[in-house]
Write a protein that holds these residues in place. Sequence first.
Motif, PDB file in Angstrom:
ATOM      1  N   GLY A 146       0.587  -1.277  -0.174  1.00 44.81           N
ATOM      2  CA  GLY A 146       0.043  -0.116   0.119  1.00 44.81           C
ATOM      3  C   GLY A 146       0.753   1.100  -0.029  1.00 44.81           C
ATOM      4  O   GLY A 146       0.241   2.302   0.362  1.00 44.81           O
ATOM      5  N   ILE A 147       2.188   1.273  -0.540  1.00 45.15           N
ATOM      6  CA  ILE A 147       2.800   2.460  -0.432  1.00 45.15           C
ATOM      7  C   ILE A 147       2.860   3.300  -1.812  1.00 45.15           C
ATOM      8  O   ILE A 147       2.423   2.457  -2.929  1.00 45.15           O
ATOM      9  CB  ILE A 147       4.415   2.103  -0.278  1.00 45.15           C
ATOM     10  N   GLU A 148       2.493   4.401  -1.547  1.00 42.30           N
ATOM     11  CA  GLU A 148       2.434   5.267  -2.808  1.00 42.30           C
ATOM     12  C   GLU A 148       3.452   5.474  -3.556  1.00 42.30           C
ATOM     13  O   GLU A 148       4.736   5.649  -3.080  1.00 42.30           O
ATOM     14  CB  GLU A 148       1.957   6.751  -2.287  1.00 42.30           C
ATOM     15  N   ILE A 149       3.526   5.028  -5.006  1.00 46.87           N
ATOM     16  CA  ILE A 149       4.333   4.791  -5.813  1.00 46.87           C
ATOM     17  C   ILE A 149       4.076   5.328  -7.131  1.00 46.87           C
ATOM     18  O   ILE A 149       2.921   5.139  -7.534  1.00 46.87           O
ATOM     19  CB  ILE A 149       5.029   3.484  -5.634  1.00 46.87           C
ATOM     20  N   THR A 150       4.924   5.879  -7.688  1.00 41.98           N
ATOM     21  CA  THR A 150       4.485   6.455  -9.295  1.00 41.98           C
ATOM     22  C   THR A 150       6.149   6.381 -10.032  1.00 41.98           C
ATOM     23  O   THR A 150       6.690   6.403  -9.532  1.00 41.98           O
ATOM     24  CB  THR A 150       3.964   7.907  -9.394  1.00 41.98           C
ATOM     25  N   ASP A 151       5.885   6.325 -11.486  1.00 41.34           N
ATOM     26  CA  ASP A 151       7.005   6.724 -12.201  1.00 41.34           C
ATOM     27  C   ASP A 151       7.418   8.309 -11.874  1.00 41.34           C
ATOM     28  O   ASP A 151       6.724   9.009 -11.625  1.00 41.34           O
ATOM     29  CB  ASP A 151       6.627   6.688 -13.710  1.00 41.34           C
ATOM     30  N   THR A 152       8.850   8.407 -12.260  1.00 41.81           N
ATOM     31  CA  THR A 152       9.039   9.785 -12.293  1.00 41.81           C
ATOM     32  C   THR A 152       8.697  10.623 -13.362  1.00 41.81           C
ATOM     33  O   THR A 152       7.967  10.013 -14.409  1.00 41.81           O
ATOM     34  CB  THR A 152      10.647   9.796 -12.541  1.00 41.81           C
ATOM     35  N   SER A 181      12.446  18.948  -1.508  1.00 41.63           N
ATOM     36  CA  SER A 181      11.158  18.538  -1.354  1.00 41.63           C
ATOM     37  C   SER A 181      10.221  19.206  -2.618  1.00 41.63           C
ATOM     38  O   SER A 181       9.255  18.481  -2.926  1.00 41.63           O
ATOM     39  CB  SER A 181      10.625  18.887   0.018  1.00 41.63           C
ATOM     40  N   ALA A 182      10.678  20.364  -2.665  1.00 43.80           N
ATOM     41  CA  ALA A 182       9.772  21.210  -3.709  1.00 43.80           C
ATOM     42  C   ALA A 182       9.942  20.343  -5.173  1.00 43.80           C
ATOM     43  O   ALA A 182       8.973  20.224  -6.026  1.00 43.80           O
ATOM     44  CB  ALA A 182      10.329  22.531  -4.004  1.00 43.80           C
ATOM     45  N   CYS A 183      10.929  19.940  -5.594  1.00 43.16           N
ATOM     46  CA  CYS A 183      11.351  19.342  -6.764  1.00 43.16           C
ATOM     47  C   CYS A 183      10.453  17.847  -6.738  1.00 43.16           C
ATOM     48  O   CYS A 183       9.847  17.521  -7.760  1.00 43.16           O
ATOM     49  CB  CYS A 183      12.822  18.842  -7.030  1.00 43.16           C
ATOM     50  N   PHE A 184      10.519  17.267  -5.783  1.00 43.91           N
ATOM     51  CA  PHE A 184       9.952  15.809  -5.513  1.00 43.91           C
ATOM     52  C   PHE A 184       8.482  16.032  -5.674  1.00 43.91           C
ATOM     53  O   PHE A 184       7.609  15.575  -6.555  1.00 43.91           O
ATOM     54  CB  PHE A 184      10.318  15.219  -4.186  1.00 43.91           C
ATOM     55  N   ARG A 193       3.609  16.231 -11.405  1.00 44.57           N
ATOM     56  CA  ARG A 193       3.764  16.501 -12.793  1.00 44.57           C
ATOM     57  C   ARG A 193       3.472  18.149 -13.301  1.00 44.57           C
ATOM     58  O   ARG A 193       3.063  18.532 -14.217  1.00 44.57           O
ATOM     59  CB  ARG A 193       2.509  15.838 -13.882  1.00 44.57           C
ATOM     60  N   ARG A 194       4.147  18.762 -12.245  1.00 40.99           N
ATOM     61  CA  ARG A 194       4.171  20.106 -12.525  1.00 40.99           C
ATOM     62  C   ARG A 194       5.578  20.506 -13.032  1.00 40.99           C
ATOM     63  O   ARG A 194       6.666  19.701 -12.763  1.00 40.99           O
ATOM     64  CB  ARG A 194       3.873  21.120 -11.301  1.00 40.99           C
TER      65      ARG A 194
END
Length: 353
Positions: free
Chosen positions: A80-86, A137-140, A146-147
């Motif tokens: 259940g960990i939140e994960i996405t592609d870069t 953190s801001a870049c993450f 997707r900004r």
Amino acid sequence: MSSRSLIVMPDDTGKPLVDAIDGALKSIRIKMFLFSDPSLLAAVIAAHQRGVKVRVMLNPARRGGEPENEATRKALEEVGIEITDTNPAIDLTHEKSMVVDDETAFIQSLNWETRNLTATRDYAVVTSHRHEVCEVSACFDADWERREFDPGPDCHLIWCNINGRNRVAHFIDQATESLFLQNERYQDEVIIERLVRAATRGVKIHILARPAHNLKKGKLVEGVEGLRILQDLGAKVHRLKGLKLHAKLMLADGKHVIIGSINLAPGSFDSRRELAIEVHDESVVKRVQEVVHQDWENSHPLDLSDEGLLKDLQENEPDVAEMLALDDHHVNHGHHGHGGHNGHDAHKGHNGS
């Protein structure tokens, strides 16, 4: 009190990373190119299970399109960990970073693979300086949502493809006495030109590089010729013994250091997400000096002569002589060897490369 510290691989092992994950109370952000080490994976899962908010971004594929990180993705999704592609707006995300509890950031050269914890020369800078943690953190968050990420003109960290080439070039330009470099690739024309300028103004340059056979065929010319030119100008070019070189480090005048994910190649500067940090802290620089000098003692000259390159490359790249304009007819007779300054008598000739 804000601080910066250094992790050196494989000397320090993965324990500092595992300890940081184990100590997380609120949140962990992880952005990684490759992630497969079982101890780090177990620590991340354990953090999630005790209630820490964990978000993970993984690069989905290598440059050639081969899928990557699939087993880790599956393991994280199953609990259940939140994960996405870069961020798909970036050609490739090579950044390796972690932020714990919005208080501590890890800026790394190492992937989270077992070999990077046990068998490669790698580094990580750990910072609790607020402005640096906030940038990571801001870049993450921008990539997660997707900004577009814009750290602004006064950003403290080194970001590709934003300010990376300018910051690295300026770092080289400021050197007055010495430069020690550890990197897998020396291919970017602007950076090579800055190193040439440094050499011609008397800066002593020590380069740790990987052998030419580690370069892809399409990158051989720029990867080899830049090093040969620098060697002709007096730079010492060596290869590390005993450990695989994966570091991306520059040390100037024994006072300033850049550490991060940036290979000195056009793709890193122009189309990838990369992250590095420039550090002047005495304790960090002192340890970097110790490790860099230890590695230099544990290295030997890289043979960039025609004969040396043919020996290194011809088995896998039979047309390498034509590609690099090497003399494959006379190298065994002492003709047209490439001029070098690393103490090889056989290198005293020059083939004009």
